[in-house]
Design an enzyme around this catalytic site. Structure first.
Site, mmCIF file in Angstrom:
data_model
loop_
_atom_site.group_PDB
_atom_site.id
_atom_site.type_symbol
_atom_site.label_atom_id
_atom_site.label_comp_id
_atom_site.label_asym_id
_atom_site.label_seq_id
_atom_site.Cartn_x
_atom_site.Cartn_y
_atom_site.Cartn_z
ATOM 1 N N HIS A 104 4.126 -3.036 2.849
ATOM 2 C CA HIS A 104 5.168 -1.574 2.750
ATOM 3 C C HIS A 104 5.089 -1.081 4.253
ATOM 4 C CE1 HIS A 104 0.741 -0.249 2.031
ATOM 5 N NE2 HIS A 104 1.074 0.701 3.162
HETATM 6 C C1 T46 Z 1 -1.766 1.421 4.008
HETATM 7 C C2 T46 Z 1 -2.813 0.345 4.194
HETATM 8 C C3 T46 Z 1 -3.244 0.131 5.459
HETATM 9 C C4 T46 Z 1 -4.584 6.001 -3.801
HETATM 10 O O1 T46 Z 1 -4.455 6.507 -5.317
HETATM 11 N N1 T46 Z 1 -4.501 6.965 -3.185
HETATM 12 C C5 T46 Z 1 -4.702 6.448 -1.834
HETATM 13 O O2 T46 Z 1 -4.976 7.189 -0.881
HETATM 14 C C6 T46 Z 1 -4.383 5.318 -1.496
HETATM 15 C C7 T46 Z 1 -4.218 4.740 0.061
HETATM 16 C C8 T46 Z 1 -4.118 4.453 -2.556
HETATM 17 N N2 T46 Z 1 -4.200 4.948 -3.849
HETATM 18 C C9 T46 Z 1 -4.067 3.960 -4.893
HETATM 19 C C10 T46 Z 1 -2.346 3.380 -4.957
HETATM 20 C C11 T46 Z 1 -2.592 1.968 -5.440
HETATM 21 O O3 T46 Z 1 -2.659 2.086 -6.944
HETATM 22 O O4 T46 Z 1 -4.745 2.851 -4.897
HETATM 23 C C12 T46 Z 1 -3.836 1.545 -5.130
HETATM 24 C C13 T46 Z 1 -4.090 0.627 -4.086
HETATM 25 O O5 T46 Z 1 -3.145 1.126 -2.993
HETATM 26 P P1 T46 Z 1 -2.230 0.295 -1.991
HETATM 27 O O6 T46 Z 1 -1.693 -0.981 -2.993
HETATM 28 O O7 T46 Z 1 -1.071 0.743 -1.682
HETATM 29 O O8 T46 Z 1 -3.126 -0.312 -0.937
HETATM 30 P P2 T46 Z 1 -3.103 -1.306 0.091
HETATM 31 O O9 T46 Z 1 -4.199 -1.616 0.602
HETATM 32 O O10 T46 Z 1 -1.865 -2.381 0.083
HETATM 33 O O11 T46 Z 1 -2.471 -0.149 1.211
HETATM 34 C C14 T46 Z 1 -3.208 0.995 1.723
HETATM 35 C C15 T46 Z 1 -2.471 2.231 1.759
HETATM 36 O O12 T46 Z 1 -1.882 2.445 0.543
HETATM 37 C C16 T46 Z 1 -1.101 2.151 2.988
HETATM 38 O O13 T46 Z 1 -0.738 3.325 3.300
HETATM 39 O O14 T46 Z 1 -1.087 1.613 5.165
HETATM 40 O O15 T46 Z 1 -3.704 0.539 3.187
#
Ligand code: T46
Length: 133
Positions: free
Chosen positions: A50
């Site tokens: 993303h």
């Molecule tokens: C990024 C990379 C480096 C939350 O509820 N609060 C939060 O602050 C975050 C970061 C995530 N979430 C929830 C949203 C999803 O249901 O946690 C779950 C996993 O998040 P995501 O799939 O977005 O995780 P990554 O590891 O793909 O990405 C994260 C960050 O979202 C993103 O901003 O730059 O780490």
């Protein structure tokens, strides 16, 4: 060239170990509103996929290592993170994926904004469209 910065933090170390302190205004490029961390990730998992419309982040591999693949819609760069004294500063509108996690990898992220799903661009074609505007 994909735009990102590697921040070299000041390490206060002695024979007992090391410490890095990050303080608003002096050691950091923005006011930190949120901290999260990621660990226990399978070596070949691909996270991220993303971009963010507004968010800035500094990413630190506090333990172990992983690779960040950054894409500005034209070029890609891979940044290997394996040093808790180095922060990867990514601004908005950069597509990111991260992978190649060592078993002991802990990724700590310092973010400029609270969590907001509407700031995410999770579709690559949409990302290309938005940066072309
Ligand atoms: C990024 C990379 C480096 C939350 O509820 N609060 C939060 O602050 C975050 C970061 C995530 N979430 C929830 C949203 C999803 O249901 O946690 C779950 C996993 O998040 P995501 O799939 O977005 O995780 P990554 O590891 O793909 O990405 C994260 C960050 O979202 C993103 O901003 O730059 O780490």
């Amino acid at each position: 060239m994909v735009k990102y910065d590697l921040l070299n933090f000041t390490v206060r170390g002695d024979h007992t170990g090391n410490l890095v302190a990050l303080e608003k205004g002096t050691d950091f490029p923005f006011d930190i509103k949120r901290v999260y961390y990621i660990w226990g990730t399978d070596k070949n998992a691909i996270r991220g996929r993303h971009a963010h419309r507004k968010l800035e982040q500094v990413i630190v591999c506090t333990s172990g290592s992983c690779d960040f693949i950054l894409d500005d819609g034209h070029e890609r760069a891979t940044v290997h993170l394996d040093n808790p004294a180095v922060g990867l500063h990514i601004k908005s509108n950069i597509w990111r994926e991260f992978t190649n996690f060592s078993p002991d990898c802990v990724v700590m992220v310092l973010a400029s904004e609270h969590y907001d799903e509407s700031d995410y661009i999770r579709d690559y074609q949409q990302f290309k469209m938005e940066i072309a505007k």
